[in-house]
Structure formats: structure tokens, C-alpha cells
Design a protein around this motif. Structure first.
Motif, PDB file in Angstrom:
ATOM      1  N   ILE A  60       0.837  -1.203   0.000  1.00 34.67           N
ATOM      2  CA  ILE A  60       0.000   0.000   0.000  1.00 34.67           C
ATOM      3  C   ILE A  60       0.867   1.246   0.000  1.00 34.67           C
ATOM      4  O   ILE A  60       0.635   2.187  -0.768  1.00 34.67           O
ATOM      5  N   PHE A  61       1.885   1.269   0.851  1.00 34.50           N
ATOM      6  CA  PHE A  61       2.750   2.442   0.916  1.00 34.50           C
ATOM      7  C   PHE A  61       3.550   2.615  -0.367  1.00 34.50           C
ATOM      8  O   PHE A  61       3.717   3.729  -0.861  1.00 34.50           O
ATOM      9  N   GLY A  62       4.034   1.508  -0.922  1.00 39.04           N
ATOM     10  CA  GLY A  62       4.801   1.586  -2.172  1.00 39.04           C
ATOM     11  C   GLY A  62       3.964   2.108  -3.330  1.00 39.04           C
ATOM     12  O   GLY A  62       4.425   2.942  -4.116  1.00 39.04           O
ATOM     13  N   LEU A  63       2.739   1.627  -3.452  1.00 37.34           N
ATOM     14  CA  LEU A  63       1.862   2.124  -4.508  1.00 37.34           C
ATOM     15  C   LEU A  63       1.515   3.597  -4.294  1.00 37.34           C
ATOM     16  O   LEU A  63       1.469   4.379  -5.243  1.00 37.34           O
ATOM     17  N   GLY A  64       1.277   3.968  -3.039  1.00 35.87           N
ATOM     18  CA  GLY A  64       0.977   5.372  -2.744  1.00 35.87           C
ATOM     19  C   GLY A  64       2.151   6.283  -3.025  1.00 35.87           C
ATOM     20  O   GLY A  64       1.982   7.392  -3.553  1.00 35.87           O
ATOM     21  N   LEU A  65       3.338   5.842  -2.695  1.00 36.74           N
ATOM     22  CA  LEU A  65       4.537   6.638  -2.961  1.00 36.74           C
ATOM     23  C   LEU A  65       4.780   6.771  -4.457  1.00 36.74           C
ATOM     24  O   LEU A  65       5.131   7.852  -4.944  1.00 36.74           O
ATOM     25  N   THR A  66       4.552   5.697  -5.198  1.00 38.31           N
ATOM     26  CA  THR A  66       4.670   5.755  -6.652  1.00 38.31           C
ATOM     27  C   THR A  66       3.674   6.743  -7.241  1.00 38.31           C
ATOM     28  O   THR A  66       4.017   7.539  -8.126  1.00 38.31           O
ATOM     29  N   ALA A  67       2.444   6.712  -6.751  1.00 41.10           N
ATOM     30  CA  ALA A  67       1.427   7.650  -7.235  1.00 41.10           C
ATOM     31  C   ALA A  67       1.803   9.088  -6.898  1.00 41.10           C
ATOM     32  O   ALA A  67       1.629   9.992  -7.727  1.00 41.10           O
ATOM     33  N   ASP A  68       2.322   9.321  -5.698  1.00 39.94           N
ATOM     34  CA  ASP A  68       2.731  10.674  -5.322  1.00 39.94           C
ATOM     35  C   ASP A  68       3.836  11.190  -6.236  1.00 39.94           C
ATOM     36  O   ASP A  68       3.813  12.351  -6.659  1.00 39.94           O
ATOM     37  N   GLY A  84       2.947  14.186  -9.058  1.00 39.54           N
ATOM     38  CA  GLY A  84       3.451  15.485  -8.616  1.00 39.54           C
ATOM     39  C   GLY A  84       2.852  15.955  -7.301  1.00 39.54           C
ATOM     40  O   GLY A  84       2.811  17.149  -7.030  1.00 39.54           O
ATOM     41  N   ARG A  85       2.413  15.055  -6.501  1.00 33.50           N
ATOM     42  CA  ARG A  85       1.858  15.399  -5.179  1.00 33.50           C
ATOM     43  C   ARG A  85       3.004  15.503  -4.177  1.00 33.50           C
ATOM     44  O   ARG A  85       4.125  15.067  -4.452  1.00 33.50           O
ATOM     45  N   PRO A  86       2.732  16.058  -2.991  1.00 32.25           N
ATOM     46  CA  PRO A  86       3.771  16.052  -1.950  1.00 32.25           C
ATOM     47  C   PRO A  86       4.189  14.618  -1.634  1.00 32.25           C
ATOM     48  O   PRO A  86       3.350  13.763  -1.353  1.00 32.25           O
ATOM     49  N   THR A  87       5.468  14.368  -1.684  1.00 38.01           N
ATOM     50  CA  THR A  87       5.985  13.009  -1.568  1.00 38.01           C
ATOM     51  C   THR A  87       5.693  12.418  -0.191  1.00 38.01           C
ATOM     52  O   THR A  87       6.093  12.951   0.825  1.00 38.01           O
ATOM     53  N   GLY A  88       4.972  11.311  -0.210  1.00 38.55           N
ATOM     54  CA  GLY A  88       4.676  10.570   1.008  1.00 38.55           C
ATOM     55  C   GLY A  88       3.389  10.950   1.693  1.00 38.55           C
ATOM     56  O   GLY A  88       2.864  10.170   2.482  1.00 38.55           O
ATOM     57  N   LEU A  89       2.861  12.123   1.422  1.00 32.76           N
ATOM     58  CA  LEU A  89       1.653  12.569   2.127  1.00 32.76           C
ATOM     59  C   LEU A  89       0.447  11.720   1.735  1.00 32.76           C
ATOM     60  O   LEU A  89      -0.284  11.225   2.592  1.00 32.76           O
ATOM     61  N   GLY A  90       0.243  11.529   0.453  1.00 30.20           N
ATOM     62  CA  GLY A  90      -0.870  10.702  -0.002  1.00 30.20           C
ATOM     63  C   GLY A  90      -0.673   9.244   0.364  1.00 30.20           C
ATOM     64  O   GLY A  90      -1.635   8.528   0.658  1.00 30.20           O
ATOM     65  N   ALA A  91       0.573   8.797   0.355  1.00 29.51           N
ATOM     66  CA  ALA A  91       0.867   7.404   0.703  1.00 29.51           C
ATOM     67  C   ALA A  91       0.525   7.124   2.164  1.00 29.51           C
ATOM     68  O   ALA A  91      -0.082   6.102   2.481  1.00 29.51           O
ATOM     69  N   VAL A  92       0.892   8.038   3.042  1.00 29.26           N
ATOM     70  CA  VAL A  92       0.602   7.856   4.467  1.00 29.26           C
ATOM     71  C   VAL A  92      -0.900   7.960   4.724  1.00 29.26           C
ATOM     72  O   VAL A  92      -1.463   7.169   5.487  1.00 29.26           O
ATOM     73  N   ALA A  93      -1.569   8.898   4.069  1.00 27.89           N
ATOM     74  CA  ALA A  93      -3.021   9.036   4.240  1.00 27.89           C
ATOM     75  C   ALA A  93      -3.741   7.786   3.746  1.00 27.89           C
ATOM     76  O   ALA A  93      -4.662   7.280   4.401  1.00 27.89           O
ATOM     77  N   ARG A  94      -3.322   7.253   2.597  1.00 37.77           N
ATOM     78  CA  ARG A  94      -3.924   6.037   2.050  1.00 37.77           C
ATOM     79  C   ARG A  94      -3.652   4.849   2.975  1.00 37.77           C
ATOM     80  O   ARG A  94      -4.526   4.010   3.197  1.00 37.77           O
TER      81      ARG A  94
END
Length: 110
Positions: A63-71, A75-85
Motif C-alpha cells: 500500500i505504501f509503495g503504490l501510494g509513494l509511486t502515485a505521489d 506530482g503530489r507532496p511526496t509521502g503525504l498521499g501514501a501515508v493518508a492512504r
């Protein structure tokens, strides 16, 4: 016996491929089905669906890896969307047994 250990790995790979396909559709310039609106975050939809249906087949690293890839790709803040997801998926993982007993409409609203 080998088939039993291979199935969870196959399901994880299948989830990753579906999520990456959704991510590819999000970054592609052609948006089929979106007419003047905002497209849903397909990666989040896939992760939440998988966590609700098969909570034991998705670990937090995927989950974190996919979220970090998406971020990084979006062009989103790196890691923010991954941690929220990740936090939301862990909340849903805890509620999956309760939500499975509800009617589909209520599960969908959650």
C-alpha cells in the motif's frame, strides 16, 4: 502444498497490476468516461476495495509503495498521499468484518 503459498503472492501481484493500470489511466492524457469533471483516484479505490474484501492479502508495504509511486508520478507532496492512504486502509482493515455484514449500499458509502 506449493499452490497454497503461491495464491497469496499471485493475488498481491494481481492487485499491484490492477493498481498500476489505474495509475496509468490517471496520468494518461486521454480520459475515457470523464466529461468535464474530476476523475476518481483509481488507485485509492482499488486499494480500499482489496483491503475490504481480502484484508489478509494486502500488506502495508504494498500500500505504501503504490501510494509513494502515485505521489511521485502525479506530482503530489511526496509521502503525504501514501501515508493518508495507508492510515485509511488500516482503518478499513479493522472495520472489514463489520462492513461485510452490512448492505452493499452502506458499505459503499463508507
Amino acid at each position: 502444498m506449493e499452490e497454497l503459498t503461491f495464491k497469496p503472492l499471485l493475488r498481491s501481484v494481481l492487485m499491484i497490476l490492477i493498481a498500476l493500470t489505474g495509475l496509468f489511466l490517471m496520468i494518461s492524457p486521454v480520459r475515457p468516461g470523464v466529461i468535464g469533471g474530476v476523475a476518481p483516484d483509481l488507485l485509492t479505490c482499488v486499494v480500499f476495495f482489496w483491503v475490504l474484501r481480502r484484508p489478509s492479502h494486502v500488506n502495508i508495504g504494498i500500500i505504501f509503495g503504490l501510494g509513494l509511486t502515485a505521489d511521485l508520478l502525479l506530482g503530489r507532496p511526496t509521502g503525504l498521499g501514501a501515508v493518508a492512504r495507508l492510515l485509511m486502509s488500516e482503518f478499513l482493515r479493522g472495520q472489514s468484518a463489520t462492513l461485510r455484514d452490512l448492505h452493499f449500499v452502506f458499505e459503499w458509502v463508507v
